[in-house]
Design a protein around this motif. Structure first.
Motif, PDB file in Angstrom:
ATOM      1  N   PHE A  11       0.844  -1.190   0.000  1.00  0.00           N
ATOM      2  CA  PHE A  11       0.000   0.000   0.000  1.00  0.00           C
ATOM      3  C   PHE A  11       0.879   1.240   0.000  1.00  0.00           C
ATOM      4  CE2 PHE A  11      -2.251  -3.353   2.314  1.00  0.00           C
ATOM      5  CZ  PHE A  11      -3.379  -3.474   1.525  1.00  0.00           C
ATOM      6  N   THR A  12       0.316   2.358  -0.452  1.00  0.00           N
ATOM      7  CA  THR A  12       1.072   3.607  -0.482  1.00  0.00           C
ATOM      8  C   THR A  12       1.291   4.108   0.940  1.00  0.00           C
ATOM      9  OG1 THR A  12      -0.897   4.993  -0.600  1.00  0.00           O
ATOM     10  CG2 THR A  12       0.052   4.227  -2.692  1.00  0.00           C
ATOM     11  N   LEU A  13       2.214   5.028   1.071  1.00  0.00           N
ATOM     12  CA  LEU A  13       2.498   5.618   2.376  1.00  0.00           C
ATOM     13  C   LEU A  13       1.256   6.321   2.914  1.00  0.00           C
ATOM     14  CD1 LEU A  13       4.451   6.348   4.640  1.00  0.00           C
ATOM     15  CD2 LEU A  13       5.117   8.350   3.315  1.00  0.00           C
ATOM     16  N   GLN A  14       0.522   6.997   2.053  1.00  0.00           N
ATOM     17  CA  GLN A  14      -0.709   7.668   2.475  1.00  0.00           C
ATOM     18  C   GLN A  14      -1.698   6.677   3.068  1.00  0.00           C
ATOM     19  OE1 GLN A  14      -1.900   9.591  -1.175  1.00  0.00           O
ATOM     20  NE2 GLN A  14      -1.653  11.577  -0.176  1.00  0.00           N
ATOM     21  N   ASP A  15      -1.893   5.563   2.383  1.00  0.00           N
ATOM     22  CA  ASP A  15      -2.838   4.550   2.862  1.00  0.00           C
ATOM     23  C   ASP A  15      -2.383   3.973   4.202  1.00  0.00           C
ATOM     24  OD1 ASP A  15      -4.374   4.895   0.595  1.00  0.00           O
ATOM     25  OD2 ASP A  15      -3.477   3.182  -0.458  1.00  0.00           O
ATOM     26  N   ARG A  16      -1.087   3.707   4.311  1.00  0.00           N
ATOM     27  CA  ARG A  16      -0.569   3.148   5.561  1.00  0.00           C
ATOM     28  C   ARG A  16      -0.688   4.140   6.713  1.00  0.00           C
ATOM     29  NH1 ARG A  16       5.102   1.865   4.407  1.00  0.00           N
ATOM     30  NH2 ARG A  16       4.830   2.983   2.475  1.00  0.00           N
ATOM     31  N   LEU A  17      -0.412   5.425   6.444  1.00  0.00           N
ATOM     32  CA  LEU A  17      -0.533   6.436   7.489  1.00  0.00           C
ATOM     33  C   LEU A  17      -1.987   6.603   7.928  1.00  0.00           C
ATOM     34  CD1 LEU A  17       1.876   9.344   6.469  1.00  0.00           C
ATOM     35  CD2 LEU A  17       1.939   7.996   8.550  1.00  0.00           C
ATOM     36  N   ALA A  18      -2.903   6.625   6.975  1.00  0.00           N
ATOM     37  CA  ALA A  18      -4.318   6.785   7.300  1.00  0.00           C
ATOM     38  C   ALA A  18      -4.816   5.599   8.122  1.00  0.00           C
ATOM     39  CB  ALA A  18      -5.134   6.941   6.027  1.00  0.00           C
ATOM     40  N   SER A  19      -4.429   4.403   7.726  1.00  0.00           N
ATOM     41  CA  SER A  19      -4.834   3.204   8.445  1.00  0.00           C
ATOM     42  C   SER A  19      -4.272   3.204   9.863  1.00  0.00           C
ATOM     43  CB  SER A  19      -4.367   1.967   7.687  1.00  0.00           C
ATOM     44  OG  SER A  19      -4.569   0.812   8.424  1.00  0.00           O
ATOM     45  N   TRP A  20      -3.001   3.529   9.982  1.00  0.00           N
ATOM     46  CA  TRP A  20      -2.356   3.561  11.295  1.00  0.00           C
ATOM     47  C   TRP A  20      -2.998   4.614  12.183  1.00  0.00           C
ATOM     48  CZ3 TRP A  20       0.657   7.233  13.876  1.00  0.00           C
ATOM     49  CH2 TRP A  20       1.323   6.763  15.004  1.00  0.00           C
ATOM     50  N   SER A  21      -3.323   5.766  11.598  1.00  0.00           N
ATOM     51  CA  SER A  21      -3.952   6.842  12.355  1.00  0.00           C
ATOM     52  C   SER A  21      -5.305   6.401  12.913  1.00  0.00           C
ATOM     53  CB  SER A  21      -4.128   8.060  11.449  1.00  0.00           C
ATOM     54  OG  SER A  21      -4.795   9.087  12.123  1.00  0.00           O
ATOM     55  N   LYS A  22      -6.088   5.707  12.108  1.00  0.00           N
ATOM     56  CA  LYS A  22      -7.388   5.221  12.569  1.00  0.00           C
ATOM     57  C   LYS A  22      -7.225   4.203  13.701  1.00  0.00           C
ATOM     58  CE  LYS A  22      -9.798   5.972   8.246  1.00  0.00           C
ATOM     59  NZ  LYS A  22     -10.397   5.367   7.069  1.00  0.00           N
ATOM     60  N   GLN A  23      -6.244   3.318  13.567  1.00  0.00           N
ATOM     61  CA  GLN A  23      -5.994   2.325  14.610  1.00  0.00           C
ATOM     62  C   GLN A  23      -5.599   2.991  15.922  1.00  0.00           C
ATOM     63  OE1 GLN A  23      -3.012  -0.144  12.628  1.00  0.00           O
ATOM     64  NE2 GLN A  23      -4.272  -1.925  13.169  1.00  0.00           N
ATOM     65  N   VAL A  24      -4.707   3.959  15.845  1.00  0.00           N
ATOM     66  CA  VAL A  24      -4.222   4.638  17.046  1.00  0.00           C
ATOM     67  C   VAL A  24      -5.351   5.434  17.691  1.00  0.00           C
ATOM     68  CG1 VAL A  24      -2.636   6.411  17.895  1.00  0.00           C
ATOM     69  CG2 VAL A  24      -1.826   4.692  16.308  1.00  0.00           C
ATOM     70  N   MET A  25      -6.182   6.082  16.872  1.00  0.00           N
ATOM     71  CA  MET A  25      -7.322   6.833  17.418  1.00  0.00           C
ATOM     72  C   MET A  25      -8.258   5.900  18.184  1.00  0.00           C
ATOM     73  SD  MET A  25      -7.835  10.119  16.845  1.00  0.00           S
ATOM     74  CE  MET A  25      -7.563  11.434  15.722  1.00  0.00           C
ATOM     75  N   ALA A  26      -8.548   4.741  17.603  1.00  0.00           N
ATOM     76  CA  ALA A  26      -9.437   3.792  18.264  1.00  0.00           C
ATOM     77  C   ALA A  26      -8.838   3.292  19.580  1.00  0.00           C
ATOM     78  CB  ALA A  26      -9.723   2.616  17.340  1.00  0.00           C
ATOM     79  N   THR A  27      -7.552   3.011  19.560  1.00  0.00           N
ATOM     80  CA  THR A  27      -6.877   2.554  20.774  1.00  0.00           C
ATOM     81  C   THR A  27      -6.873   3.650  21.835  1.00  0.00           C
ATOM     82  OG1 THR A  27      -5.446   1.151  19.434  1.00  0.00           O
ATOM     83  CG2 THR A  27      -4.732   1.587  21.677  1.00  0.00           C
ATOM     84  N   ALA A  28      -6.591   4.879  21.408  1.00  0.00           N
ATOM     85  CA  ALA A  28      -6.526   5.998  22.351  1.00  0.00           C
ATOM     86  C   ALA A  28      -7.900   6.279  22.964  1.00  0.00           C
ATOM     87  CB  ALA A  28      -5.995   7.242  21.651  1.00  0.00           C
ATOM     88  N   ASN A  29      -8.943   6.147  22.179  1.00  0.00           N
ATOM     89  CA  ASN A  29     -10.288   6.408  22.704  1.00  0.00           C
ATOM     90  C   ASN A  29     -10.698   5.366  23.735  1.00  0.00           C
ATOM     91  OD1 ASN A  29     -10.726   8.763  21.270  1.00  0.00           O
ATOM     92  ND2 ASN A  29     -11.492   7.674  19.489  1.00  0.00           N
ATOM     93  N   ALA A  30     -10.091   4.199  23.694  1.00  0.00           N
ATOM     94  CA  ALA A  30     -10.396   3.151  24.666  1.00  0.00           C
ATOM     95  C   ALA A  30      -9.640   3.359  25.982  1.00  0.00           C
ATOM     96  CB  ALA A  30     -10.053   1.785  24.094  1.00  0.00           C
ATOM     97  N   LEU A  31      -8.602   4.181  25.955  1.00  0.00           N
ATOM     98  CA  LEU A  31      -7.798   4.424  27.158  1.00  0.00           C
ATOM     99  C   LEU A  31      -8.461   5.465  28.057  1.00  0.00           C
ATOM    100  CD1 LEU A  31      -4.201   4.668  25.649  1.00  0.00           C
ATOM    101  CD2 LEU A  31      -5.135   2.807  27.008  1.00  0.00           C
ATOM    102  N   PRO A  32      -8.171   5.410  29.354  1.00  0.00           N
ATOM    103  CA  PRO A  32      -8.668   6.460  30.247  1.00  0.00           C
ATOM    104  C   PRO A  32      -7.891   7.758  30.006  1.00  0.00           C
ATOM    105  CG  PRO A  32      -7.266   4.938  31.444  1.00  0.00           C
ATOM    106  CD  PRO A  32      -7.441   4.379  30.057  1.00  0.00           C
ATOM    107  N   LEU A  33      -8.463   8.864  30.423  1.00  0.00           N
ATOM    108  CA  LEU A  33      -7.795  10.154  30.261  1.00  0.00           C
ATOM    109  C   LEU A  33      -6.430  10.129  30.941  1.00  0.00           C
ATOM    110  CD1 LEU A  33     -10.751  12.581  30.956  1.00  0.00           C
ATOM    111  CD2 LEU A  33      -9.801  11.925  28.751  1.00  0.00           C
ATOM    112  N   GLY A  34      -5.451  10.722  30.267  1.00  0.00           N
ATOM    113  CA  GLY A  34      -4.115  10.756  30.851  1.00  0.00           C
ATOM    114  C   GLY A  34      -3.072  11.079  29.793  1.00  0.00           C
ATOM    115  N   PRO A  35      -1.817  11.138  30.201  1.00  0.00           N
ATOM    116  CA  PRO A  35      -0.749  11.517  29.270  1.00  0.00           C
ATOM    117  C   PRO A  35      -0.522  10.496  28.156  1.00  0.00           C
ATOM    118  CG  PRO A  35       0.154  10.939  31.418  1.00  0.00           C
ATOM    119  CD  PRO A  35      -1.329  10.961  31.560  1.00  0.00           C
ATOM    120  N   GLU A  36      -0.725   9.220  28.446  1.00  0.00           N
ATOM    121  CA  GLU A  36      -0.523   8.197  27.408  1.00  0.00           C
ATOM    122  C   GLU A  36      -1.546   8.379  26.284  1.00  0.00           C
ATOM    123  OE1 GLU A  36      -0.366   3.341  26.895  1.00  0.00           O
ATOM    124  OE2 GLU A  36      -0.587   4.209  28.882  1.00  0.00           O
TER     125      GLU A  36
END
Length: 66
Positions: A11-36
């Motif tokens: 996949f192109t770099l754009q596709d990989r970055l977009a996919s990774w960004s969505k994954q990280v957003m989903a993971t971050a939204n599952a975490l409690p508020l904090g610096p991590e």
């Protein structure tokens, strides 16, 4: 001298970055508020901005100076 292992990306770099960004957003939204969570959201936003900047630079409306 060692040879570098090279491979073609599926996949192109754009596709990989977009996919990774969505994954990280989903993971971050599952975490409690904090610096991590804040750090993960910041990285996801940076990747998203990189994708948008690349789209902007490659747009046909952007012409080189003459």
């Amino acid at each position: 001298m060692q040879k570098r292992r090279r491979f073609k990306q599926q996949f192109t770099l754009q596709d990989r970055l977009a996919s990774w960004s969505k994954q990280v957003m989903a993971t971050a939204n599952a975490l409690p508020l904090g610096p991590e969570r804040d750090a993960m959201l910041k990285k996801a936003r940076q990747a998203d901005v990189a994708v948008h900047l690349d789209d902007w630079v490659k747009s046909p409306g952007l012409q080189p100076p003459k």
